[in-house]
Design an enzyme around this catalytic site. Structure first.
Site, PDB file in Angstrom:
ATOM      1  N   LYS A  13       0.876   6.133   1.018  1.00  0.00           N
ATOM      2  CA  LYS A  13       1.017   6.783   2.057  1.00  0.00           C
ATOM      3  C   LYS A  13       2.220   6.491   2.916  1.00  0.00           C
ATOM      4  O   LYS A  13       3.043   7.120   3.337  1.00  0.00           O
ATOM      5  CB  LYS A  13      -0.189   6.820   2.739  1.00  0.00           C
ATOM      6  CG  LYS A  13      -0.622   7.463   3.976  1.00  0.00           C
ATOM      7  CD  LYS A  13      -1.973   7.590   4.192  1.00  0.00           C
ATOM      8  CE  LYS A  13      -2.728   6.187   4.309  1.00  0.00           C
ATOM      9  NZ  LYS A  13      -2.110   5.312   5.694  1.00  0.00           N
ATOM     10  N   ARG A  88      -8.953   7.381  11.325  1.00  0.00           N
ATOM     11  CA  ARG A  88      -9.503   6.702  10.120  1.00  0.00           C
ATOM     12  C   ARG A  88     -11.063   6.925  10.302  1.00  0.00           C
ATOM     13  O   ARG A  88     -11.735   6.437   9.318  1.00  0.00           O
ATOM     14  CB  ARG A  88      -9.209   5.360  10.327  1.00  0.00           C
ATOM     15  CG  ARG A  88      -7.975   4.839   9.115  1.00  0.00           C
ATOM     16  CD  ARG A  88      -8.075   3.559   9.357  1.00  0.00           C
ATOM     17  NE  ARG A  88      -7.439   2.843   8.338  1.00  0.00           N
ATOM     18  CZ  ARG A  88      -6.241   2.538   8.132  1.00  0.00           C
ATOM     19  NH1 ARG A  88      -5.399   2.848   8.698  1.00  0.00           N
ATOM     20  NH2 ARG A  88      -5.892   1.563   7.071  1.00  0.00           N
ATOM     21  N   ARG A 127       1.174  -4.989  -5.072  1.00  0.00           N
ATOM     22  CA  ARG A 127       1.751  -4.964  -3.774  1.00  0.00           C
ATOM     23  C   ARG A 127       1.369  -6.422  -3.047  1.00  0.00           C
ATOM     24  O   ARG A 127       2.300  -7.091  -2.304  1.00  0.00           O
ATOM     25  CB  ARG A 127       1.233  -4.022  -2.789  1.00  0.00           C
ATOM     26  CG  ARG A 127       1.729  -3.941  -1.346  1.00  0.00           C
ATOM     27  CD  ARG A 127       1.235  -2.569  -0.717  1.00  0.00           C
ATOM     28  NE  ARG A 127       0.075  -2.592   0.116  1.00  0.00           N
ATOM     29  CZ  ARG A 127      -0.525  -1.665   0.722  1.00  0.00           C
ATOM     30  NH1 ARG A 127       0.191  -0.692   0.934  1.00  0.00           N
ATOM     31  NH2 ARG A 127      -1.422  -2.079   1.204  1.00  0.00           N
ATOM     32  N   ARG A 133       1.162  -9.389   1.812  1.00  0.00           N
ATOM     33  CA  ARG A 133       0.323  -9.187   2.995  1.00  0.00           C
ATOM     34  C   ARG A 133      -0.876  -9.717   3.088  1.00  0.00           C
ATOM     35  O   ARG A 133      -1.599  -9.768   2.017  1.00  0.00           O
ATOM     36  CB  ARG A 133       0.076  -7.704   2.814  1.00  0.00           C
ATOM     37  CG  ARG A 133       1.094  -6.722   3.945  1.00  0.00           C
ATOM     38  CD  ARG A 133       0.856  -5.498   3.685  1.00  0.00           C
ATOM     39  NE  ARG A 133      -0.587  -4.811   4.288  1.00  0.00           N
ATOM     40  CZ  ARG A 133      -0.927  -3.493   4.419  1.00  0.00           C
ATOM     41  NH1 ARG A 133       0.184  -2.803   4.335  1.00  0.00           N
ATOM     42  NH2 ARG A 133      -1.966  -3.290   4.880  1.00  0.00           N
ATOM     43  N   ARG A 144     -11.589  -2.717   2.178  1.00  0.00           N
ATOM     44  CA  ARG A 144     -10.878  -1.473   2.655  1.00  0.00           C
ATOM     45  C   ARG A 144     -11.074  -0.197   1.971  1.00  0.00           C
ATOM     46  O   ARG A 144     -11.000   0.706   2.550  1.00  0.00           O
ATOM     47  CB  ARG A 144      -9.270  -1.959   2.953  1.00  0.00           C
ATOM     48  CG  ARG A 144      -8.817  -2.908   3.899  1.00  0.00           C
ATOM     49  CD  ARG A 144      -7.891  -3.778   3.845  1.00  0.00           C
ATOM     50  NE  ARG A 144      -6.592  -2.842   4.207  1.00  0.00           N
ATOM     51  CZ  ARG A 144      -5.503  -2.846   3.340  1.00  0.00           C
ATOM     52  NH1 ARG A 144      -5.190  -3.963   2.388  1.00  0.00           N
ATOM     53  NH2 ARG A 144      -4.493  -2.054   3.619  1.00  0.00           N
TER      54      ARG A 144
HETATM   55  P1  AMP Z   1      -2.930   0.112   7.516  1.00  0.00           P
HETATM   56  O1  AMP Z   1      -1.239  -0.664   7.331  1.00  0.00           O
HETATM   57  O2  AMP Z   1      -2.745   1.629   7.773  1.00  0.00           O
HETATM   58  O3  AMP Z   1      -3.571  -0.021   6.023  1.00  0.00           O
HETATM   59  O4  AMP Z   1      -3.485  -0.586   8.491  1.00  0.00           O
HETATM   60  C1  AMP Z   1      -3.899  -2.050   8.396  1.00  0.00           C
HETATM   61  C2  AMP Z   1      -5.003  -2.510   9.045  1.00  0.00           C
HETATM   62  O5  AMP Z   1      -4.874  -2.106  10.504  1.00  0.00           O
HETATM   63  C3  AMP Z   1      -6.374  -1.698   8.794  1.00  0.00           C
HETATM   64  O6  AMP Z   1      -6.963  -2.405   7.600  1.00  0.00           O
HETATM   65  C4  AMP Z   1      -7.302  -1.938  10.248  1.00  0.00           C
HETATM   66  O7  AMP Z   1      -7.651  -3.277  10.603  1.00  0.00           O
HETATM   67  C5  AMP Z   1      -6.076  -1.758  11.041  1.00  0.00           C
HETATM   68  N1  AMP Z   1      -5.860  -0.188  11.470  1.00  0.00           N
HETATM   69  C6  AMP Z   1      -5.031   0.659  11.219  1.00  0.00           C
HETATM   70  N2  AMP Z   1      -5.247   2.031  11.428  1.00  0.00           N
HETATM   71  C7  AMP Z   1      -6.425   1.835  12.204  1.00  0.00           C
HETATM   72  C8  AMP Z   1      -7.211   2.941  12.761  1.00  0.00           C
HETATM   73  N3  AMP Z   1      -6.630   3.990  13.017  1.00  0.00           N
HETATM   74  N4  AMP Z   1      -8.525   2.466  13.294  1.00  0.00           N
HETATM   75  C9  AMP Z   1      -8.892   1.260  13.001  1.00  0.00           C
HETATM   76  N5  AMP Z   1      -8.248   0.324  12.613  1.00  0.00           N
HETATM   77  C10 AMP Z   1      -6.873   0.660  12.094  1.00  0.00           C
END
Ligand code: AMP
Length: 190
Positions: A13, A88, A127, A133, A144
């Protein structure tokens, strides 16, 4: 054009969002990137969200809603943007609906990138090795993915019912996936 991009962690994504926003010339709003930046900068928000992110959980909805609302208010987002990683959960989607309605704007399309779980686990482990990360350990990856099925996947029906959903097959090369995304976008623009 206002686009929401939904997809499980490891679906590609982020990469596809970057390419699409460049081609459409609209801002790319990644809540994950914004939150990681806050943690890196050591801001008050960063301190509040650090633990949730480290463990692979969602940060409290109010914080995510707030950070997106503030960004959407900025001038470069008035004609459109792509939301990557937000909403989300249903609570966030309803809040986004309310926000857009109030501003007399609406979503044009919701892209769902679909990749099966085995492939996702494999990609995310790769990754983790490449990018190191800290939220890409096997335990947090599983967490997740679980959160995605329980909290985020219900958005698929939510947006389908509104006639906004375009599901895209996320397997194959990044170029192949991107072509499918472009076709979906073209259909919605026609
Ligand atoms: P991502 O890079 O989109 O995978 O986001 C990394 C982390 O940021 C996630 O595992 C959550 O802890 C937090 N996060 C990102 N977007 C959201 C959201 N819309 N609501 C809650 N937590 C978020």
């Amino acid at each position: 054009m206002f686009i929401v991009f939904i997809g499980p962690p490891g679906s590609g994504k982020g990469t596809q969002s970057k390419r699409l926003t460049r081609d459409l010339d609209i801002p790319h709003l990644s809540t994950g990137d914004m939150l990681r930046q806050a943690v890196k900068d050591g801001t008050e928000l960063g301190k509040q969200v650090h633990q949730y992110m480290e463990s692979g959980g969602l940060v409290p909805h109010a914080l995510a809603i707030n950070i997106v609302g503030e960004r959407l208010d900025q001038s470069d987002c008035q004609k459109g943007c792509l939301l990557d990683g937000f909403p989300r959960a249903l609570e966030q989607a309803e809040s986004l609906d309310g926000y857009l309605q109030q501003k007399k704007k609406s979503l044009n399309v919701v892209l769902e990138l679909r990749v099966d779980n085995n492939e996702l686990m494999h990609r995310m482990q790769q990754r983790a090795e490449e990018e190191q990360r800290s939220d890409d350990t096997p335990e947090t990856i599983a967490r997740r993915l679980g959160i995605y099925s329980n909290e985020t996947a219900p958005l698929i029906t939510f947006y389908q019912d509104k006639g906004l959903l375009e599901t895209v097959d996320g397997t194959g090369s990044p170029d192949e996936v991107y072509q499918r995304i472009q076709s979906s976008i073209d259909r919605r623009r026609a």
